[in-house]
Design an enzyme around this catalytic site. Structure first.
Site, PDB file in Angstrom:
ATOM      1  N   GLU B  59      -6.278 -34.825  26.470  1.00  0.00           N
ATOM      2  CA  GLU B  59      -5.186 -34.472  25.562  1.00  0.00           C
ATOM      3  C   GLU B  59      -4.056 -33.698  26.245  1.00  0.00           C
ATOM      4  O   GLU B  59      -2.881 -33.923  25.983  1.00  0.00           O
ATOM      5  CB  GLU B  59      -5.729 -33.674  24.374  1.00  0.00           C
ATOM      6  CG  GLU B  59      -6.429 -34.532  23.316  1.00  0.00           C
ATOM      7  CD  GLU B  59      -7.775 -35.063  23.760  1.00  0.00           C
ATOM      8  OE1 GLU B  59      -8.335 -34.562  24.749  1.00  0.00           O
ATOM      9  OE2 GLU B  59      -8.284 -35.994  23.101  1.00  0.00           O
ATOM     10  N   HIS B 128     -13.493 -31.642  13.028  1.00  0.00           N
ATOM     11  CA  HIS B 128     -12.654 -32.817  12.776  1.00  0.00           C
ATOM     12  C   HIS B 128     -12.031 -32.808  11.385  1.00  0.00           C
ATOM     13  O   HIS B 128     -11.721 -33.859  10.836  1.00  0.00           O
ATOM     14  CB  HIS B 128     -13.458 -34.109  12.961  1.00  0.00           C
ATOM     15  CG  HIS B 128     -13.771 -34.429  14.387  1.00  0.00           C
ATOM     16  ND1 HIS B 128     -14.807 -33.833  15.068  1.00  0.00           N
ATOM     17  CD2 HIS B 128     -13.183 -35.261  15.284  1.00  0.00           C
ATOM     18  CE1 HIS B 128     -14.848 -34.298  16.314  1.00  0.00           C
ATOM     19  NE2 HIS B 128     -13.869 -35.171  16.461  1.00  0.00           N
TER      20      HIS B 128
END
Ligand SMILES: Cc1ncc(C[n+]2csc(CCOP(=O)(O)OP(=O)(O)O)c2C)c(N)n1
Lengths: 328, 324
Positions: B59, B128
């Site tokens: 990321e 998440h």
């Protein structure tokens, strides 16, 4: 002996001049910092000049550089005006960044000095991005990314090498291995002695070079740049070098974490001595260059000191290109 | 007007902008096939692997690549698969993209858009399901958009891609499959302009993202009880349409803010402070913040339910407010 050693006398003199330029600039910065004329902190690269100069010699004017917190030499070698650089270090309105960047963030985008990063290692993914843009735009430029030895221990190093190798990006990663990250020796931070061996993991060339020898650096940088320009992808060039002064803020050159003996031994390999080990530059040449450079640095200091402070109103400028903030 | 889903609206925005401007490209984890939330699905068929491509799972470098390429005049639109992963690239978003322009005295700029879904998904648990909007409201140099409807998703994304500054575009997982009216013809939704979803005279509900729907649901219940609410969605958190919020509260004299993230240090706190600082005198009742509980998002669905705001909670809070 490398064929580079055959460069002309005039080129050799020019390289010597550049080494000296970085050296005198940095020494002046250190002096001004100690006198309290420079605010905050500075990281100088005295002793490491051969890396910035040797790599710059391998670049074209339109190539690009992402530098580190120790980036004065990289910026000067892109051709930045020393006066505007000094003004920036003094936080003046005339400085390259209008007094908003300072020593750690010296930028001269027009000359391809795209950024100097204060966060260790974080310039590396950005350099990959610059490389990706160059590739997408089908431009023949190359991006050089400087980083320190300790930066090689973080995630961005590995991530950036991986994507750059995977996508064959025109990036040359140049590690300035000065053996220390702040006070911590490489032996304590890196599982490998040569950072360049890590290139193997990404299937790209990893080259160790004598970072005190500007011609050796130039020689290897040239090959890496050529490879990048031909679309063959990145390289990892590790320059073994040493800083003759402390890490930052005028901290001492030796003690408590390095010995005087170590420093003295490295100083015998001062880039300014190594470049002229064959005695091709006469004492007169050297003296003349010294004079030219000193004048340039004095001029830069005079210009910077005379320059005005930034206008208070500029504090809210350059945050956004399009302000578009709420009409509150 | 035709109705399309939020995810489709985003895809249309990407496709139209890629057609309009060849500098625009999208990349990220699994974008070629359009996982995980289908937004990028099919783009590769029209634009090819040079402008739509998968990356490794890194990321920090995904965003770093956007920073570097945007500085070189490209218009990258990376996707970060879950907003819970934004902390991994926070440095590139907050320290690099949002700061380098300023530090360089305006020499460089970063027209990039990081897209990422936030909020509840259902059983995805604490790593998440987060809503991190508030973390990024504290970053001068960044712009933050949170679209609540397909119309806004498309219009705001088009504006974000055309913007010269770095934008964090925070979507909502549970909205992706929700349809809404979206015109066929081209339009843009400007940053810094709130949208009034309904007008009422008794209070102002400022709602963000998925909470807009919940606020609207609550206001229908309230209307049957004779209480009419204005529901206002700022749509962009930076820049924030302070004017619209303050004007509305000045008219209705009551304010409630609803968000999907936790209350402490949340977006609601910022908006409440703004109201208190600017128009305290016009208030007839205390400002109320409705937010997720200050807990990690639990896996169990009943526990999960209890963490997030719902219409029922909004109704209760408003009833209480009306008693002042
Ligand atoms: C990510 C990060 N961690 C810590 C720091 C503080 N810091 C600044 S320079 C430095 C040492 C860097 O060492 P190295 O990469 O070897 O470069 P050198 O200073 O030797 O040129 C540290 C720890 C920082 N700026 N960024």
């Amino acid at each position: 002996m490398s064929e580079i050693r055959k460069i002309s006398e005039s080129r050799l003199r020019e390289l010597y001049k550049r080494l000296l330029m970085v050296r005198r600039f940095e020494e002046k910065v250190d002096e001004l910092f100690r006198k309290g004329k420079i605010y905050g902190t500075v990281h100088v690269s005295v002793g490491q000049e051969a890396v910035a100069v040797g790599v710059a010699e391998a670049l074209r004017a339109d190539d690009l550089v992402i530098a580190t917190h120790r980036g004065h030499g990289h910026c000067l070698m892109r051709g930045a005006d020393p006066r505007l650089m000094m003004a920036e270090l003094l936080g003046k309105a005339t400085g390259l960044c209008g007094g908003k960047g300072g020593s750690m963030h010296i930028v001269d985008a027009k000359r391809g000095m795209l950024g100097a990063m204060g966060i260790v290692g974080e310039g590396m993914p950005i350099a990959a991005g610059v490389g990706l843009a160059l590739k997408m735009q089908k431009r023949e430029q190359v991006c050089v990314c400087f980083f320190g030895d300790n930066a090689s221990n973080g995630g961005p190093f590995h991530e950036s090498l991986n994507v750059s190798a995977l996508w064959k990006l025109p990036v040359v990663f140049v590690c300035e291995n000065n053996l220390y990250g702040l006070s911590v020796p490489l032996k304590k931070t890196s599982a490998v002695e040569d950072i360049a061996v890590q290139a193997k993991a990404y299937d790209i060339p990893g080259i160790v070079v004598d970072g005190m020898d500007v011609l050796a650096v130039y020689d290897e940088a040239r090959k890496a740049v050529r490879r990048a320009r031909r679309g063959k992808g990145p390289s990892l060039l590790e320059c073994k070098t040493y800083r003759f002064l402390g890490h930052s803020r005028g901290d001492p050159a030796y003690g408590p974490y390095r010995s005087k003996e170590e420093l003295v031994a490295w100083k015998k390999r001062d880039p300014l001595l190594v470049i002229n080990k064959d005695g091709r530059l006469s004492p007169e040449d050297v003296k003349e260059v010294e004079k030219e450079v000193s004048e340039m640095i004095e001029q830069a200091v005079r210009y910077a000191e005379k320059s005005p402070e930034p206008d208070a109103g500029t504090v809210l400028e350059d945050i956004y290109v399009q302000e578009r903030c709420s009409p509150s | 007007m035709r109705e399309i889903k939020y995810a489709e609206a985003l895809r249309e925005a990407l496709a139209e902008e890629m057609r309009r401007d060849e500098r625009v490209f999208v990349f990220g984890e699994d974008v070629e096939l359009g996982y995980a939330f289908t937004v990028c699905k099919g783009l590769i068929d029209e634009f090819g692997p040079e402008r739509v491509f998968d990356t490794p799972i890194c990321e920090q470098t995904i965003v770093g690549v956007a920073v570097g390429s945007s500085m070189m005049g490209m218009r990258p639109v990376p996707e970060i698969q879950f907003c819970d992963l934004l902390p991994l690239c926070m440095d590139q978003i907050c320290n690099q993209a949002a700061k380098l322009r300023y530090m360089s005295g305006g020499q460089v700029s970063f027209p990039l858009v990081v897209r990422s879904p936030a909020g509840r998904w259902g059983g995805f648990a604490a790593q998440h399901s987060q809503t991190l909007d508030a973390w990024f409201m504290n970053v001068p140099g960044l712009k933050v958009a949170v679209p609540a409807t397909p119309y806004d998703a498309k219009g705001l994304l088009k504006a974000a891609i055309r913007d010269e500054d770095p934008v964090l575009f925070i979507e909502r997982k549970l909205l992706y499959q929700i349809p809404g009216p979206v015109p066929e013809e081209e339009y843009i939704v400007s940053f810094g302009e709130a949208r009034t979803h309904r007008e009422g005279s008794d209070l102002t509900i400022v709602a963000i993202g998925r909470m807009v729907g919940i606020a609207l649901e609550a206001s229908e219940v309230l209307e049957r009880e004779g209480v009419t609410a204005t529901v206002l969605d700022p749509r962009t958190l930076i820049p924030l349409d302070k004017k619209a919020i303050l004007e509305s509260v000045t008219k209705t004299h009551r304010a409630v803010i609803v968000e999907e993230g936790p209350k402490t240090g949340g977006v609601g706190g910022e908006i409440a402070a703004l109201i208190a600082e600017e128009v305290l005198d016009s208030l007839d009742a205390p400002i109320r913040r409705i937010a997720a509980l200050d807990a990690p998002i639990p896996f169990n669905s009943a526990l999960e339910d209890s963490v997030f705001p719902n219409a029922h909670r909004v109704v209760e809070v408003v009833r209480d407010l009306m008693s002042f």
